[in-house]
Design an enzyme around this catalytic site. Structure first.
Site, short mmCIF file in Angstrom:
data_model
loop_
_atom_site.label_atom_id
_atom_site.label_comp_id
_atom_site.label_asym_id
_atom_site.label_seq_id
_atom_site.Cartn_x
_atom_site.Cartn_y
_atom_site.Cartn_z
N ASP A 235 -71.38 -38.36 -58.15
CA ASP A 235 -71.70 -38.05 -59.53
C ASP A 235 -71.38 -36.64 -60.05
O ASP A 235 -72.34 -35.90 -60.83
CB ASP A 235 -73.48 -38.30 -59.54
CG ASP A 235 -73.89 -39.57 -58.77
OD1 ASP A 235 -72.95 -40.62 -58.77
OD2 ASP A 235 -75.08 -39.79 -59.11
N GLU B 185 -73.21 -42.12 -61.74
CA GLU B 185 -74.26 -43.01 -61.92
C GLU B 185 -74.25 -43.20 -63.50
O GLU B 185 -73.87 -42.53 -64.25
CB GLU B 185 -75.41 -41.87 -61.78
CG GLU B 185 -76.85 -42.72 -61.85
CD GLU B 185 -77.86 -41.70 -61.93
OE1 GLU B 185 -78.16 -40.69 -61.45
OE2 GLU B 185 -79.30 -42.58 -62.20
N LYS C 201 -72.28 -46.82 -59.85
CA LYS C 201 -73.81 -47.22 -59.31
C LYS C 201 -74.80 -46.95 -60.29
O LYS C 201 -74.87 -46.21 -61.16
CB LYS C 201 -73.94 -46.26 -58.14
CG LYS C 201 -74.08 -44.86 -58.15
CD LYS C 201 -74.19 -43.80 -57.17
CE LYS C 201 -74.47 -42.42 -57.15
NZ LYS C 201 -75.81 -42.20 -57.90
N LYS D 6 -79.62 -44.45 -57.77
CA LYS D 6 -79.41 -42.98 -56.93
C LYS D 6 -78.61 -43.01 -55.99
O LYS D 6 -77.76 -42.30 -55.66
CB LYS D 6 -80.96 -42.29 -56.82
CG LYS D 6 -81.64 -42.31 -57.96
CD LYS D 6 -81.11 -41.55 -59.14
CE LYS D 6 -82.29 -41.32 -60.24
NZ LYS D 6 -81.79 -40.92 -61.74
N VAL E 173 -73.78 -34.05 -56.59
CA VAL E 173 -75.13 -33.42 -57.07
C VAL E 173 -75.78 -34.60 -57.49
O VAL E 173 -75.61 -35.82 -57.73
CB VAL E 173 -74.74 -32.92 -58.42
CG1 VAL E 173 -74.03 -31.67 -58.20
CG2 VAL E 173 -74.08 -33.82 -59.66
N THR E 174 -77.26 -34.83 -57.54
CA THR E 174 -77.88 -33.51 -57.04
C THR E 174 -78.35 -33.67 -55.53
O THR E 174 -78.56 -34.80 -55.15
CB THR E 174 -79.25 -33.24 -57.68
OG1 THR E 174 -80.06 -34.25 -57.58
CG2 THR E 174 -78.80 -33.08 -59.46
N CYS F 233 -79.52 -38.05 -55.68
CA CYS F 233 -78.45 -38.97 -55.28
C CYS F 233 -77.60 -38.72 -54.16
O CYS F 233 -77.17 -39.58 -53.42
CB CYS F 233 -77.38 -39.12 -56.38
SG CYS F 233 -78.15 -39.78 -58.17
N GLN G 106 -84.89 -31.89 -36.78
CA GLN G 106 -85.18 -32.47 -35.79
C GLN G 106 -83.76 -32.96 -34.89
O GLN G 106 -83.78 -34.19 -34.52
CB GLN G 106 -85.92 -33.88 -35.88
CG GLN G 106 -87.46 -33.41 -36.71
CD GLN G 106 -88.18 -34.55 -37.19
OE1 GLN G 106 -88.63 -35.29 -36.17
NE2 GLN G 106 -88.32 -34.74 -38.20
#
Ligand code: C5J
Length: 227
Positions: free
Chosen positions: A25, A73, A130, A133, A158-159, A163, A203
């Site tokens: 995007d 987007e 798309k 998002k 972005v962002t 997205c 993690q």
């Protein structure tokens, strides 16, 4: 051939011919002064910081002949693909489909929907339009990646927290290994950008890796030399 990319929480090894660079995007309405993002009161300079690193990543991926994919987007002009729950959000009179400074906001075919000139796709590079998002939602991205034998995604755009994050989460659940290039991603909210990247690599890499454009370029240069 496997190459090693410096990343966190640790280096990742992948085959360049099974990797794709995906730029999310990088559209005029989000990035350019006078666009929709700025109209909402955002500082677009924060997003523009990602353009240079995206250019670096794009040049490196093209030189190493990686599959390069761009996303945008946006919605159909009649808005029939836009869920009411999405349409009803946002500042009144500045919602999806409303007139904006670069045409109707987030509508396909409008000037603001285009990718910024500095990152213009080459004719052979797929552009995924798309409605959501995430880049997998209601698109043929998964099919396209599987048809091309792709198992690793290098991600900029972005962002970071919207997205880019949604796409990486979707990709992770579909079995792709994802590397976010920190400086090639950006947010109107620097704290969200920082925390968004932390979340990806926490993690032991809960849903991906985090690297940067220069490390990716170095890995691609090594791949070209080794080929
Ligand atoms: C993207 C948005 N591209 N924040 N869209 O992140 O609405």
């Amino acid at each position: 051939m496997l190459i090693t990319l410096d990343a966190e929480p640790g280096p990742i090894r992948f085959a360049p011919n099974r990797a794709a660079l995906i730029l999310i995007d990088m559209q005029r309405d989000f990035l350019e002064p006078g666009g929709f993002g700025e109209t909402l009161g955002n500082d677009v300079a924060l997003l523009q910081m990602a353009v240079g690193p995206c250019q670096m990543a794009l040049a490196a991926a093209r030189a190493a002949e990686l599959l390069v994919i761009h996303t945008r987007e946006g919605h159909r002009p009649d808005l029939r693909d836009a869920p009411p729950a999405k349409l009803e959000r946002g500042a009144p009179s500045k919602r999806i489909g409303d007139p904006g400074p670069m045409g109707r906001i987030l509508i396909r075919g409008e000037a603001g929907h285009d990718i910024v000139a500095a990152l213009a796709p080459l004719p052979e590079e797929p552009v995924i339009d798309k409605p959501g998002k995430g880049a997998f939602h209601q698109t043929d991205l998964d099919q396209l990646l599987r048809n091309n034998g792709i198992d690793t995604l290098i991600v900029g755009g972005v962002t970071t927290e919207v997205c880019v994050h949604t796409t990486i989460r979707e990709a992770n659940d579909r079995g792709y290994r994802c590397v976010a290039l920190a400086d090639a991603c950006a947010s109107y909210f620097p704290e969200f950008h920082r925390i968004g990247l932390e979340m990806i690599k926490a993690q032991g890499g809960i849903f991906g890796w985090v690297s940067d454009a220069a490390s990716f370029r170095n890995a691609m240069n090594a791949a070209v030399r080794a080929a």
